[in-house]
Design a protein around this motif. Structure first.
Motif, mmCIF file in Angstrom:
data_model
loop_
_atom_site.group_PDB
_atom_site.id
_atom_site.type_symbol
_atom_site.label_atom_id
_atom_site.label_comp_id
_atom_site.label_asym_id
_atom_site.label_seq_id
_atom_site.Cartn_x
_atom_site.Cartn_y
_atom_site.Cartn_z
ATOM 1 N N ARG A 214 43.148 5.644 0.646
ATOM 2 C CA ARG A 214 44.224 6.171 1.487
ATOM 3 C C ARG A 214 45.102 7.146 0.712
ATOM 4 N NH1 ARG A 214 45.891 0.420 4.269
ATOM 5 N NH2 ARG A 214 44.321 0.429 5.934
ATOM 6 N N HIS A 215 45.361 6.825 -0.533
ATOM 7 C CA HIS A 215 46.191 7.714 -1.349
ATOM 8 C C HIS A 215 45.547 9.094 -1.456
ATOM 9 C CE1 HIS A 215 49.146 8.671 -4.455
ATOM 10 N NE2 HIS A 215 48.161 9.188 -5.155
ATOM 11 N N ARG A 216 44.242 9.125 -1.691
ATOM 12 C CA ARG A 216 43.543 10.412 -1.786
ATOM 13 C C ARG A 216 43.541 11.139 -0.436
ATOM 14 N NH1 ARG A 216 40.044 7.264 -5.103
ATOM 15 N NH2 ARG A 216 38.699 6.859 -3.310
ATOM 16 N N LEU A 217 43.304 10.378 0.647
ATOM 17 C CA LEU A 217 43.281 11.000 1.967
ATOM 18 C C LEU A 217 44.634 11.599 2.330
ATOM 19 C CD1 LEU A 217 41.163 8.489 4.097
ATOM 20 C CD2 LEU A 217 40.537 10.816 3.435
ATOM 21 N N GLU A 218 45.711 10.885 2.007
ATOM 22 C CA GLU A 218 47.047 11.391 2.312
ATOM 23 C C GLU A 218 47.304 12.735 1.648
ATOM 24 O OE1 GLU A 218 49.062 6.941 2.724
ATOM 25 O OE2 GLU A 218 49.317 8.127 0.911
ATOM 26 N N ASP A 220 44.984 14.818 0.596
ATOM 27 C CA ASP A 220 44.068 15.803 1.182
ATOM 28 C C ASP A 220 44.648 16.367 2.487
ATOM 29 O OD1 ASP A 220 42.304 15.468 -0.870
ATOM 30 O OD2 ASP A 220 40.979 14.084 0.208
ATOM 31 N N ILE A 221 45.221 15.484 3.317
ATOM 32 C CA ILE A 221 45.833 15.942 4.567
ATOM 33 C C ILE A 221 47.028 16.834 4.279
ATOM 34 C CG2 ILE A 221 47.048 15.170 6.645
ATOM 35 C CD1 ILE A 221 45.347 12.607 6.511
ATOM 36 N N LYS A 222 47.812 16.469 3.282
ATOM 37 C CA LYS A 222 48.982 17.271 2.915
ATOM 38 C C LYS A 222 48.566 18.693 2.528
ATOM 39 C CE LYS A 222 52.959 17.295 -0.246
ATOM 40 N NZ LYS A 222 52.720 18.581 -0.894
ATOM 41 N N ARG A 223 47.505 18.792 1.730
ATOM 42 C CA ARG A 223 47.039 20.117 1.315
ATOM 43 C C ARG A 223 46.419 20.877 2.487
ATOM 44 N NH1 ARG A 223 45.647 17.158 -3.410
ATOM 45 N NH2 ARG A 223 43.603 16.678 -2.508
ATOM 46 N N GLU A 228 55.183 20.210 3.991
ATOM 47 C CA GLU A 228 56.242 20.185 3.006
ATOM 48 C C GLU A 228 56.414 18.763 2.467
ATOM 49 O OE1 GLU A 228 57.818 22.737 1.860
ATOM 50 O OE2 GLU A 228 57.049 24.253 3.247
ATOM 51 N N ASP A 229 56.969 18.652 1.249
ATOM 52 C CA ASP A 229 57.151 17.337 0.636
ATOM 53 C C ASP A 229 58.023 16.427 1.495
ATOM 54 O OD1 ASP A 229 55.583 18.037 -1.463
ATOM 55 O OD2 ASP A 229 57.231 18.457 -2.857
ATOM 56 N N GLU A 230 59.063 16.977 2.090
ATOM 57 C CA GLU A 230 59.969 16.170 2.905
ATOM 58 C C GLU A 230 59.236 15.556 4.093
ATOM 59 O OE1 GLU A 230 64.194 16.649 5.372
ATOM 60 O OE2 GLU A 230 63.315 18.353 4.292
ATOM 61 N N VAL A 231 58.419 16.366 4.775
ATOM 62 C CA VAL A 231 57.650 15.858 5.918
ATOM 63 C C VAL A 231 56.606 14.853 5.450
ATOM 64 C CG1 VAL A 231 56.094 16.512 7.805
ATOM 65 C CG2 VAL A 231 58.025 17.982 7.205
ATOM 66 N N PHE A 232 55.975 15.152 4.325
ATOM 67 C CA PHE A 232 54.920 14.281 3.808
ATOM 68 C C PHE A 232 55.447 12.885 3.518
ATOM 69 C CE2 PHE A 232 52.686 12.599 0.022
ATOM 70 C CZ PHE A 232 51.443 12.399 0.585
ATOM 71 N N PHE A 233 56.559 12.779 2.794
ATOM 72 C CA PHE A 233 57.074 11.461 2.429
ATOM 73 C C PHE A 233 57.722 10.751 3.625
ATOM 74 C CE2 PHE A 233 56.860 13.321 -1.856
ATOM 75 C CZ PHE A 233 56.118 12.317 -2.473
ATOM 76 N N VAL A 241 46.802 7.814 10.277
ATOM 77 C CA VAL A 241 46.648 7.460 11.693
ATOM 78 C C VAL A 241 46.977 8.656 12.586
ATOM 79 C CG1 VAL A 241 47.472 5.957 13.536
ATOM 80 C CG2 VAL A 241 47.122 5.030 11.248
ATOM 81 N N LEU A 242 48.064 9.363 12.274
ATOM 82 C CA LEU A 242 48.433 10.540 13.063
ATOM 83 C C LEU A 242 47.353 11.617 12.998
ATOM 84 C CD1 LEU A 242 52.226 10.946 12.164
ATOM 85 C CD2 LEU A 242 51.277 10.284 14.382
ATOM 86 N N TYR A 243 46.825 11.835 11.808
ATOM 87 C CA TYR A 243 45.807 12.870 11.636
ATOM 88 C C TYR A 243 44.513 12.496 12.362
ATOM 89 C CZ TYR A 243 42.818 16.317 9.330
ATOM 90 O OH TYR A 243 41.944 17.340 9.077
ATOM 91 N N ASP A 244 44.134 11.217 12.303
ATOM 92 C CA ASP A 244 42.929 10.769 13.007
ATOM 93 C C ASP A 244 43.090 10.945 14.517
ATOM 94 O OD1 ASP A 244 41.628 10.149 10.696
ATOM 95 O OD2 ASP A 244 42.085 8.014 10.757
#
Length: 614
Positions: A214-218, A220-223, A228-233, A241-244
């Motif tokens: 999950r850490h890697r997937l998160e 990957d989705i961010k990139r 932005e970092d604010e939205v990501f965290f 789940v949102l991306y799926d």
């Protein structure tokens, strides 16, 4: 190491697990020489507390430095080596003790539902349990395969303890979580079965690997989505789940949802965008407000904003009833209720989770109560209820979505079927009677449906005309009317020319071409190459020309992967059959030589072999 800041009870990364060491003292750090992890844990906890007091929303510990939002870098009293050698094993040991009771409860619950007399879980039951807990299924299968290999290795060894120790010493040291030394696997009915201890250790292993995945997937989705970092965290705890959900309704994989695709997604989250009334108008306004650039498309960032608006609307709609249920369970009049009573609140709201869905609710509650406080406030109950309701809605519609995808229906067609069904269904969950289905068929054909046509579709679905038709049966019958009986058509041809450049590149990657070449060629060349590999014309309708119906880019990539796999199997079979065929031909030719055929001399054979090599 990520430490979630104040007010985020949504996920349980390693930093929060460190905080558990203070609350759950099932493992007390020893001061002995063999286990001196206590001071290191205390130093890490002090660092976490200092970062949170400084207002950090996350803390990264690496090489003895701390990087926190809103704070300057400062030295930590713990090095990276100490963290890996002392903290990680201590946290794993603590988690092993904390999770043992949870895993044992899951083990007993699965047994009681299947066979109360059994004392082991089958491998399929273990996989089902891992799926309910939202674990990575590939990691779960890998853990089972490893357990099988170790079990076979133990059975092949000598029975003496010395021989077993020697055999184990020869194994590569892959760490305590990759080597299941104590996993005991029983054999029952010629199947591998797992006892409670085996399930506990396998679940620990799969849970850790799932967190890593999950850490890697998160990231990957961010990139990929350029967040932005604010939205990501802010949304990290549910980013996957949102991306799926976003991808499931993005038919052409252009990283945008049309309003039609977005409405179908909202329908499956519990809204009614197709029924005439205030709710459909409300959904329309939300979509228009979310589409900030007014291009009729919803990108991923706009999709996150759309979900926020939808959730706020749902919270407002259920707040009065939820507050009443909360007050009933606030026994101490301290504005808190036990988190264990959440399931009864969900039932009071009109949802009845059973069996697998009940396990899903338990898992969501467990993940939400990350600090193991045992009680929650009303705002926390609102948040927890929203998560549970969303997951239950998704789970309830997952079957029909998979069925529609299996039929090869595009999101556009599925949305049209769902829209007609919802407009004619008098009450949610009631289904359509014969008259309502006849009106639906008339709407799709744009003419009056004949009685024999209706009866023919009922017979095709193996239903009596007196039975009600649910959404799954409705989709099956309408698809039969469209594709088999040709009563109507909602789709134009789907060709390779309509596929996006990225999806065509994904198709070519299935055939193991060089990545630098795939990225270099133009869209027209991509179409030509994919057409050659799939053995179709670039302008052919893939719904009709291919053996299995392909109606969107997801199905196109899946078909290309299947085609590549079949080709690889064929080449492997040819390679293995080649030497045997040559030997058989040689044996078949030897009697002919002895029967009078002129043997080829070594001189005449020499040039022939040379020519063959050239």
């Amino acid at each position: 190491l990520v430490v979630v800041g104040p007010g985020r009870r949504s996920c349980c990364p390693a930093g929060v697990r460190l905080k558990r060491l203070q609350k759950k003292m099932t493992f007390r750090p020893s001061r002995s020489a063999e286990d001196d992890s206590g001071p290191a844990i205390e130093r890490a906890l002090q660092s976490v507390a200092a970062a949170q007091e400084a207002g950090a929303s996350h803390v990264s510990i690496f090489n003895g430095t701390r990087a926190a939002e809103g704070t300057n870098k400062a030295n930590l009293p713990i090095s990276f080596e100490d963290f890996m050698v002392e903290i990680v094993p201590a946290v794993r040991k603590q988690l092993c003790a904390i999770r043992q009771e949870v895993h044992f409860y899951d083990f007993i619950r699965v047994l009681s539902r299947s066979d109360p007399t059994a004392v082991h879980l089958t491998t399929q039951q273990f996989m089902d349990l891992a799926e309910v807990h939202g674990l990575d299924m590939t990691s779960a299968q890998d853990a089972l395969d490893q357990a099988r290999r170790e079990n076979l290795g133990k059975n092949d060894r000598s029975g003496s303890a010395g021989a077993e120790r020697a055999a184990e010493a020869r194994l590569p040291d892959a760490g305590p979580w990759d080597r299941l030394r104590h996993v005991r696997i029983a054999s029952r009915d010629e199947q591998f079965c797992l006892d409670a201890e085996a399930v506990h250790e396998l679940m620990l292993q799969v849970e850790e690997r799932t967190e890593q995945t999950r850490h890697r997937l998160e990231h990957d989705i961010k990139r990929k989505m350029d967040l932005e970092d604010e939205v990501f965290f802010q949304y990290r705890h549910e980013l996957i789940v949102l991306y799926d959900n976003f991808r499931q309704y993005d038919d052409d994989e252009d990283q945008n949802l049309t309003h039609t695709e977005a409405k179908l997604m909202l329908r499956h989250l519990g809204f009614q965008p197709y029924r005439q009334g205030p709710e459909s108008q409300h959904v329309k306004r939300i979509l228009e407000d979310t589409d900030e650039d007014g291009n009729g498309l919803v990108d991923f960032l706009e999709f996150i904003g759309l979900m926020d608006r939808i959730r706020e609307s749902q919270r407002v709609g259920r707040k009065a009833k939820l507050l009443n249920e909360f007050r009933k369970r606030d026994y101490m009049d301290n504005d808190r209720m036990k988190v264990s009573e959440t399931k009864s609140v969900i039932r009071a709201l009109g949802y009845d989770p059973r069996h697998e869905k009940e396990d899903l609710v338990d898992w969501i509650v467990e993940q939400f109560d990350a600090d193991a406080a045992g009680d929650i406030t009303f705002p926390e109950l609102e948040e927890l209820t929203q998560r549970i309701v969303e997951r239950l809605q998704i789970a309830s519609t997952e079957g029909v979505r998979k069925f529609a995808d299996k039929l090869g229906l595009s999101t556009l067609v599925f949305a049209e079927y769902q829209s007609v069904f919802d407009q004619l269904e008098e009450q949610v969950g009631q289904g359509l009677n014969r008259d309502a289905f006849s009106r639906a068929l008339s709407m799709m054909m744009d003419r009056e449906a004949m009685p024999e046509e209706v009866e023919e579709l009922y017979a095709a679905a193996a239903k009596s005309v007196t039975e009600t038709v649910d959404i799954t049966a409705f989709v099956r019958m309408m698809n039969h009317a469209s594709t088999v009986k040709r009563k109507f058509s909602l789709e134009g041809p789907f060709t390779l020319n309509l596929a996006s450049t990225d999806s065509l590149r994904d198709c070519l990657r299935c055939f193991h071409l060089a990545e630098i070449y795939i990225l270099k060629i133009s869209h027209e060349e991509l179409v030509e190459h994919v057409a050659n590999y799939l053995e179709v014309s670039p302008s052919a309708d893939l719904r009709e020309e291919l053996p299995s119906r392909v109606a969107n880019v997801r199905q196109l990539v899946a078909y290309a992967s299947q085609k590549a796999s079949e080709g690889e199997k064929g080449r492997t079979k040819e390679r293995t059959r080649g030497p045997a065929a040559a030997a058989s031909a040689a044996r078949a030719g030897s009697p002919a030589t002895t029967a009078g055929a002129a043997p080829v001399s070594s001189r005449s054979a020499g040039p022939s072999r040379a020519a063959g090599r050239s």
